[in-house]
Motif scaffolding. Structure first.
Motif, mmCIF file in Angstrom:
data_model
loop_
_atom_site.group_PDB
_atom_site.id
_atom_site.type_symbol
_atom_site.label_atom_id
_atom_site.label_comp_id
_atom_site.label_asym_id
_atom_site.label_seq_id
_atom_site.Cartn_x
_atom_site.Cartn_y
_atom_site.Cartn_z
ATOM 1 N N GLU A 147 0.814 -1.214 0.000
ATOM 2 C CA GLU A 147 0.000 0.000 0.000
ATOM 3 C C GLU A 147 0.848 1.266 0.000
ATOM 4 O OE1 GLU A 147 -2.619 -0.150 3.372
ATOM 5 O OE2 GLU A 147 -3.738 -1.854 2.585
ATOM 6 N N PHE A 148 2.004 1.232 0.625
ATOM 7 C CA PHE A 148 2.809 2.432 0.811
ATOM 8 C C PHE A 148 4.005 2.519 -0.136
ATOM 9 C CE2 PHE A 148 0.794 1.280 4.846
ATOM 10 C CZ PHE A 148 -0.045 2.390 4.973
ATOM 11 N N CYS A 149 4.020 1.706 -1.159
ATOM 12 C CA CYS A 149 5.123 1.669 -2.118
ATOM 13 C C CYS A 149 5.040 2.869 -3.059
ATOM 14 C CB CYS A 149 5.054 0.366 -2.908
ATOM 15 S SG CYS A 149 6.162 0.278 -4.310
ATOM 16 N N ALA A 150 6.109 3.633 -3.148
ATOM 17 C CA ALA A 150 6.119 4.826 -3.995
ATOM 18 C C ALA A 150 6.195 4.493 -5.488
ATOM 19 C CB ALA A 150 7.296 5.717 -3.604
ATOM 20 N N TYR A 151 6.893 3.426 -5.849
ATOM 21 C CA TYR A 151 7.085 3.085 -7.254
ATOM 22 C C TYR A 151 6.042 2.106 -7.795
ATOM 23 C CZ TYR A 151 11.614 5.255 -6.551
ATOM 24 O OH TYR A 151 12.616 6.145 -6.262
ATOM 25 N N CYS A 152 5.193 1.568 -6.934
ATOM 26 C CA CYS A 152 4.229 0.551 -7.365
ATOM 27 C C CYS A 152 3.171 1.065 -8.338
ATOM 28 C CB CYS A 152 3.582 -0.113 -6.152
ATOM 29 S SG CYS A 152 4.754 -1.147 -5.235
ATOM 30 N N PRO A 153 2.591 2.253 -8.156
ATOM 31 C CA PRO A 153 1.601 2.714 -9.133
ATOM 32 C C PRO A 153 2.169 2.864 -10.548
ATOM 33 C CG PRO A 153 1.375 3.947 -7.102
ATOM 34 C CD PRO A 153 2.641 3.139 -6.976
#
Length: 152
Positions: free
Chosen positions: A65-71
């Protein structure tokens, strides 16, 4: 400890930390390939996926949920899957499934596994994928004979 020894210790620590950081940055986003014969086979049930994997290949993304690069990774993988026939993108959120992180040795998010048509892990990417390397690895998987699933 003398002032000279203290300064040398600090300089040495900074140098070692810099080298480790540069190596980490160089490896992040790179594709690591695996052999076909010893590859682990993954099924949708193994990762709690509702749907099925791709007929020819699957881009299996592990995110949190808190991953910066995931989106951005989700958009990249989803777009690649949408324009490539027989390829699916499956995103697995590890926030509430830490056992999957341990099972698949996920040390950072995003982590992407490239699966062939049998569900065998053919490549792994730790961090945000580099698009050119990702596309080249997927093309290699798609052009390898004998990877299509056998019709029942």
């Amino acid at each position: 400890m003398s002032p000279l020894a203290a300064v040398l210790a600090v300089v040495g620590l900074v140098a070692v930390t810099t080298v480790v950081g540069l190596v980490w940055k160089a490896r992040t986003g790179r594709v690591t390939t695996r052999g076909r014969d010893d590859a682990e086979v993954v099924t949708p049930a193994d990762v709690g996926a509702d749907g099925s994997f791709g007929e020819k290949a699957t881009l299996l993304q592990f995110s949190t949920e808190f991953c910066a690069y995931c989106p951005a990774t989700r958009r990249l993988l989803g777009g690649l899957a949408d324009r490539t026939e027989g390829v699916e993108h499956v995103d697995v959120d590890l926030t509430h499934s830490p056992e999957l992180a341990q099972r698949f040795n996920v040390l950072q998010t995003p982590t992407t596994l490239l699966l062939d048509g049998r569900g065998a892990v053919r490549a792994r990417i730790g961090g945000a994928p580099r698009p050119a390397e990702l596309e080249a690895s997927l093309a290699e998987i798609l052009n390898t004979p004998g990877d299509d699933r056998v019709a029942a």
